[in-house]
Scaffold this motif. Sequence first.
Motif, PDB file in Angstrom:
ATOM      1  N   GLY A   7       0.807  -1.212   0.000  1.00 13.78           N
ATOM      2  CA  GLY A   7       0.000   0.000   0.000  1.00 13.78           C
ATOM      3  C   GLY A   7       0.837   1.257   0.000  1.00 13.78           C
ATOM      4  N   TYR A   8       1.674   1.386  -0.997  1.00 11.69           N
ATOM      5  CA  TYR A   8       2.464   2.616  -1.133  1.00 11.69           C
ATOM      6  C   TYR A   8       2.584   2.964  -2.610  1.00 11.69           C
ATOM      7  CZ  TYR A   8       5.712  -1.403  -0.639  1.00 11.69           C
ATOM      8  OH  TYR A   8       6.301  -2.648  -0.673  1.00 11.69           O
ATOM      9  N   ALA A   9       2.856   4.220  -2.857  1.00  8.77           N
ATOM     10  CA  ALA A   9       3.109   4.720  -4.201  1.00  8.77           C
ATOM     11  C   ALA A   9       4.146   5.831  -4.067  1.00  8.77           C
ATOM     12  CB  ALA A   9       1.830   5.234  -4.852  1.00  8.77           C
ATOM     13  N   PHE A  10       4.719   6.247  -5.194  1.00 10.18           N
ATOM     14  CA  PHE A  10       5.820   7.207  -5.146  1.00 10.18           C
ATOM     15  C   PHE A  10       5.695   8.205  -6.286  1.00 10.18           C
ATOM     16  CE2 PHE A  10       6.962   3.041  -3.628  1.00 10.18           C
ATOM     17  CZ  PHE A  10       7.361   3.304  -2.332  1.00 10.18           C
ATOM     18  N   LEU A  11       5.705   9.477  -5.944  1.00  9.93           N
ATOM     19  CA  LEU A  11       5.726  10.532  -6.944  1.00  9.93           C
ATOM     20  C   LEU A  11       7.174  10.890  -7.211  1.00  9.93           C
ATOM     21  CD1 LEU A  11       4.183  12.692  -8.648  1.00  9.93           C
ATOM     22  CD2 LEU A  11       4.394  14.192  -6.628  1.00  9.93           C
ATOM     23  N   SER A  12       7.647  10.650  -8.440  1.00  6.64           N
ATOM     24  CA  SER A  12       9.027  10.924  -8.832  1.00  6.64           C
ATOM     25  C   SER A  12       9.067  12.195  -9.668  1.00  6.64           C
ATOM     26  CB  SER A  12       9.582   9.744  -9.629  1.00  6.64           C
ATOM     27  OG  SER A  12      10.850  10.056 -10.185  1.00  6.64           O
ATOM     28  N   LEU A  13       9.879  13.143  -9.243  1.00  9.94           N
ATOM     29  CA  LEU A  13      10.019  14.412  -9.944  1.00  9.94           C
ATOM     30  C   LEU A  13      11.462  14.558 -10.434  1.00  9.94           C
ATOM     31  CD1 LEU A  13       8.106  16.655  -7.363  1.00  9.94           C
ATOM     32  CD2 LEU A  13       7.171  15.461  -9.357  1.00  9.94           C
ATOM     33  N   THR A  14      11.652  14.517 -11.739  1.00 10.88           N
ATOM     34  CA  THR A  14      12.997  14.606 -12.314  1.00 10.88           C
ATOM     35  C   THR A  14      13.170  15.781 -13.270  1.00 10.88           C
ATOM     36  OG1 THR A  14      12.355  13.009 -14.027  1.00 10.88           O
ATOM     37  CG2 THR A  14      13.482  12.135 -12.074  1.00 10.88           C
ATOM     38  N   SER A  15      12.101  16.234 -13.912  1.00 16.78           N
ATOM     39  CA  SER A  15      12.256  17.354 -14.844  1.00 16.78           C
ATOM     40  C   SER A  15      12.414  18.649 -14.058  1.00 16.78           C
ATOM     41  CB  SER A  15      11.052  17.454 -15.778  1.00 16.78           C
ATOM     42  OG  SER A  15       9.936  18.017 -15.112  1.00 16.78           O
ATOM     43  N   ALA A  16      13.130  19.605 -14.635  1.00 18.96           N
ATOM     44  CA  ALA A  16      13.366  20.885 -13.965  1.00 18.96           C
ATOM     45  C   ALA A  16      12.056  21.591 -13.651  1.00 18.96           C
ATOM     46  CB  ALA A  16      14.258  21.768 -14.842  1.00 18.96           C
ATOM     47  N   GLU A  17      11.093  21.504 -14.551  1.00 17.94           N
ATOM     48  CA  GLU A  17       9.811  22.167 -14.336  1.00 17.94           C
ATOM     49  C   GLU A  17       9.050  21.553 -13.171  1.00 17.94           C
ATOM     50  OE1 GLU A  17       5.542  22.938 -16.616  1.00 17.94           O
ATOM     51  OE2 GLU A  17       7.210  22.008 -17.697  1.00 17.94           O
ATOM     52  N   ASP A  18       9.009  20.219 -13.128  1.00 17.05           N
ATOM     53  CA  ASP A  18       8.287  19.545 -12.049  1.00 17.05           C
ATOM     54  C   ASP A  18       8.931  19.817 -10.700  1.00 17.05           C
ATOM     55  OD1 ASP A  18       6.421  18.505 -13.781  1.00 17.05           O
ATOM     56  OD2 ASP A  18       7.446  16.570 -14.001  1.00 17.05           O
ATOM     57  N   ARG A  19      10.256  19.853 -10.681  1.00 19.47           N
ATOM     58  CA  ARG A  19      10.952  20.107  -9.422  1.00 19.47           C
ATOM     59  C   ARG A  19      10.769  21.552  -8.964  1.00 19.47           C
ATOM     60  NH1 ARG A  19      16.172  19.770 -10.428  1.00 19.47           N
ATOM     61  NH2 ARG A  19      16.101  19.104 -12.610  1.00 19.47           N
ATOM     62  N   ALA A  20      10.776  22.491  -9.892  1.00 16.81           N
ATOM     63  CA  ALA A  20      10.580  23.897  -9.534  1.00 16.81           C
ATOM     64  C   ALA A  20       9.198  24.108  -8.925  1.00 16.81           C
ATOM     65  CB  ALA A  20      10.765  24.772 -10.766  1.00 16.81           C
ATOM     66  N   ARG A  21       8.185  23.444  -9.474  1.00 12.62           N
ATOM     67  CA  ARG A  21       6.834  23.562  -8.925  1.00 12.62           C
ATOM     68  C   ARG A  21       6.781  23.025  -7.506  1.00 12.62           C
ATOM     69  NH1 ARG A  21       2.738  20.571 -11.456  1.00 12.62           N
ATOM     70  NH2 ARG A  21       4.217  19.205 -12.508  1.00 12.62           N
ATOM     71  N   PHE A  22       7.535  21.950  -7.251  1.00 13.54           N
ATOM     72  CA  PHE A  22       7.543  21.355  -5.912  1.00 13.54           C
ATOM     73  C   PHE A  22       8.013  22.366  -4.873  1.00 13.54           C
ATOM     74  CE2 PHE A  22       9.842  19.312  -2.461  1.00 13.54           C
ATOM     75  CZ  PHE A  22       8.885  18.448  -1.960  1.00 13.54           C
ATOM     76  N   TRP A  23       9.096  23.054  -5.169  1.00 14.29           N
ATOM     77  CA  TRP A  23       9.631  23.999  -4.182  1.00 14.29           C
ATOM     78  C   TRP A  23       8.644  25.128  -3.926  1.00 14.29           C
ATOM     79  CZ3 TRP A  23      12.780  21.561  -1.558  1.00 14.29           C
ATOM     80  CH2 TRP A  23      13.752  20.731  -2.117  1.00 14.29           C
TER      81      TRP A  23
END
Length: 205
Positions: free
Chosen positions: A44-60
């Motif tokens: 019962g787990y899943a993982f959101l992987s962020l590798t693109s510069a755009e996706d990572r910038a949105r995270f911050w």
Amino acid sequence: MEFSEVIRRRRMVRHFTDQPLAPEVVDRILASALRAPSAGFSQGYAFLSLTSAEDRARFWDVAAPWVVQSWPTTRDVPLIVVPLAHKQAYLDRYAEPDKGWQDKAEARWPVPYWYIDTGMAALLMLLSAIDEGLGGFFFGIQPDQMAQFRAEYGIPDEYTPIGAILVGYRAEEQPVEGSAKTRSRRGTDEVIHHGHWGRFKPSQD
């Protein structure tokens, strides 16, 4: 790397270079999480992987501005992983015939294994990062940022983020930071109780 060396080197890294990761390295780190134990093999787990510069910038912007304010080089880290716990997967699994808890009552669980198992998956990724010659950092997403984070990445309500993992190359200079700077690591003679609580030495047979 010898496993004992991986354990010895395990610590949170807060300063990174902007060196990219090879795709196969990212794949190995992510795949290691799938080897985590799970009660009833519920997985019962899943993982959101962020590798693109755009996706990572949105995270911050939506999830952890305080981290980059405290440690600016974290903004350039090439891999961010958010482990997500899925409680209902466990409740459903233990209502299946071979388990037999048909009421799916959360009260049957002595502790929330969905968080424990997801945490162990997170640790496997952190250890795998060290084995790859990298550094890792785990931190929590603050409650007042959780709704915005969920909306930004489309996280379903039934999945609970337990935190975020950063993986990248360590910066050359790594000062000791955080609580480890002011608190020493407790020894085995303080935390391991042999045979009975308060017995800090094994009995001599």
